[in-house]
Design an enzyme around this catalytic site. Structure first.
Site, PDB file in Angstrom:
ATOM      1  N   GLY A 162       0.802  -1.164  -0.074  1.00 48.05           N
ATOM      2  CA  GLY A 162       0.047  -0.030  -0.028  1.00 48.05           C
ATOM      3  C   GLY A 162       0.785   1.257   0.161  1.00 48.05           C
ATOM      4  O   GLY A 162       1.954   1.281   0.449  1.00 48.05           O
ATOM      5  N   GLN A 212       2.876   9.910   1.404  1.00 42.71           N
ATOM      6  CA  GLN A 212       4.232   9.366   1.370  1.00 42.71           C
ATOM      7  C   GLN A 212       5.061   9.647  -0.077  1.00 42.71           C
ATOM      8  O   GLN A 212       6.380   9.430  -0.124  1.00 42.71           O
ATOM      9  CB  GLN A 212       4.348   7.929   1.193  1.00 42.71           C
ATOM     10  CG  GLN A 212       3.835   7.116   2.760  1.00 42.71           C
ATOM     11  CD  GLN A 212       3.553   5.819   2.712  1.00 42.71           C
ATOM     12  OE1 GLN A 212       2.517   5.253   2.274  1.00 42.71           O
ATOM     13  NE2 GLN A 212       4.407   5.011   3.359  1.00 42.71           N
ATOM     14  N   HIS A 239      -4.184   1.413   7.737  1.00 42.27           N
ATOM     15  CA  HIS A 239      -2.736   2.251   7.961  1.00 42.27           C
ATOM     16  C   HIS A 239      -2.620   3.258   6.852  1.00 42.27           C
ATOM     17  O   HIS A 239      -2.154   4.129   7.073  1.00 42.27           O
ATOM     18  CB  HIS A 239      -1.830   0.982   7.516  1.00 42.27           C
ATOM     19  CG  HIS A 239      -0.225   1.338   7.198  1.00 42.27           C
ATOM     20  ND1 HIS A 239       0.439   0.829   8.213  1.00 42.27           N
ATOM     21  CD2 HIS A 239       0.380   2.166   6.545  1.00 42.27           C
ATOM     22  CE1 HIS A 239       1.838   1.425   7.843  1.00 42.27           C
ATOM     23  NE2 HIS A 239       1.595   2.417   6.971  1.00 42.27           N
ATOM     24  N   GLU A 240      -3.350   2.976   5.500  1.00 45.08           N
ATOM     25  CA  GLU A 240      -3.172   4.098   4.595  1.00 45.08           C
ATOM     26  C   GLU A 240      -4.181   5.155   4.896  1.00 45.08           C
ATOM     27  O   GLU A 240      -3.721   6.466   4.641  1.00 45.08           O
ATOM     28  CB  GLU A 240      -3.601   3.352   3.285  1.00 45.08           C
ATOM     29  CG  GLU A 240      -2.743   2.354   2.574  1.00 45.08           C
ATOM     30  CD  GLU A 240      -1.109   2.618   2.668  1.00 45.08           C
ATOM     31  OE1 GLU A 240      -0.804   3.696   2.778  1.00 45.08           O
ATOM     32  OE2 GLU A 240      -0.461   1.619   3.009  1.00 45.08           O
ATOM     33  N   CYS A 290       6.039  -0.081   7.456  1.00 42.76           N
ATOM     34  CA  CYS A 290       5.822   1.059   6.463  1.00 42.76           C
ATOM     35  C   CYS A 290       6.997   1.535   5.793  1.00 42.76           C
ATOM     36  O   CYS A 290       8.127   1.559   6.267  1.00 42.76           O
ATOM     37  CB  CYS A 290       5.498   2.283   7.569  1.00 42.76           C
ATOM     38  SG  CYS A 290       4.929   3.610   6.752  1.00 42.76           S
ATOM     39  N   LEU A 291       6.637   1.656   4.452  1.00 39.54           N
ATOM     40  CA  LEU A 291       7.688   2.222   3.641  1.00 39.54           C
ATOM     41  C   LEU A 291       8.377   3.608   4.312  1.00 39.54           C
ATOM     42  O   LEU A 291       9.648   3.757   3.574  1.00 39.54           O
ATOM     43  CB  LEU A 291       7.171   2.324   2.121  1.00 39.54           C
ATOM     44  CG  LEU A 291       6.677   1.093   1.487  1.00 39.54           C
ATOM     45  CD1 LEU A 291       5.804   1.646   0.445  1.00 39.54           C
ATOM     46  CD2 LEU A 291       7.727   0.000   1.149  1.00 39.54           C
ATOM     47  N   HIS A 300      -2.130   7.454   7.342  1.00 41.87           N
ATOM     48  CA  HIS A 300      -1.420   8.286   6.427  1.00 41.87           C
ATOM     49  C   HIS A 300      -2.209   9.422   6.260  1.00 41.87           C
ATOM     50  O   HIS A 300      -1.360  10.710   6.171  1.00 41.87           O
ATOM     51  CB  HIS A 300      -0.858   7.726   5.454  1.00 41.87           C
ATOM     52  CG  HIS A 300       0.428   6.778   5.768  1.00 41.87           C
ATOM     53  ND1 HIS A 300       1.390   7.492   6.342  1.00 41.87           N
ATOM     54  CD2 HIS A 300       0.694   5.410   5.350  1.00 41.87           C
ATOM     55  CE1 HIS A 300       2.395   6.473   6.372  1.00 41.87           C
ATOM     56  NE2 HIS A 300       1.891   5.323   5.818  1.00 41.87           N
TER      57      HIS A 300
HETATM   58 ZN    ZN Z   1       2.834   3.365   5.836  1.00 36.15          ZN
END
Ligand code: ZN
Length: 182
Positions: free
Chosen positions: A46, A51, A131-132, A89-90, A135
């Site tokens: 995702g 991000q 999670h997204e 998380c990226l 963000h």
């Molecule tokens: Zn993330």
């Protein structure tokens, strides 16, 4: 191809509440394309627009490899049932912690053409959508941890080689987070 740089913990865009999308124009369609390509290249399951430095309420997901999707202006209905498991998380490369989430979610929003969309999911898809959406509200998964685990997470962040670095790009091995980076 438009692979974008992924913003790392410490970047102000990650803690800002993102704006609603009002115009479903070519720019939004390009943003969805860029997010999808950047997510696949990372790789992640995702990716949210903040991000890649765009403070708009848009995210992409790809829990099932053949079916990448996206959602704009999401509103979530969460199940009472919980799940507890690995999350990464990226924007926090290499860190994975057990994170408490709702087991299921019904997400309502728009697609890139402004049409109504409903996504119903459980387990990893539900985790990813929560999670997204976090963000888009400037919330990172480490903010969701219980206080002891959060202390551990903050210590790991401070000890990470990317912490406080000027370089905005950080590539991670897909193995480090077991493909769970979202
Ligand atoms: Zn993330």
């Amino acid at each position: 191809m438009s692979i974008k740089n992924i913003r790392i913990f410490g970047d102000a865009v990650l803690t800002k509440k993102a704006d609603e999308v009002k115009d479903f124009d070519k720019e939004i369609q390009q943003l969805v394309k860029d997010l999808t390509e950047t997510m696949r290249e990372a790789p992640g399951v995702g990716l949210a627009a903040p991000q890649i430095g765009v403070s708009l309420r848009v995210f992409t997901y790809c829990v099932d490899e053949d079916k990448p999707g996206h959602l704009i202006n999401p509103v979530l209905q969460l199940s009472d049932a919980r799940q507890y498991g690995d999350e990464g998380c990226l924007s926090l490369p290499g860190l994975v912690f057990d994170t408490d989430r709702s087991f299921g979610v019904i997400a309502r929003g728009k697609n890139m053409y402004g049409e109504d969309v409903v996504i119903e999911g459980s387990e990893l898809l539900a985790r990813c959508i929560q999670h997204e959406t976090d963000h888009l509200d400037g919330i990172l998964f480490v903010d969701r941890l219980d206080s002891d685990t959060r202390k551990l997470a903050m210590k790991s962040i401070r000890e990470s080689e990317w912490f406080g670095a000027d370089a905005p790009i950080m590539k991670i091995s897909p193995h480090e987070t077991f493909g769970l980076s979202i």
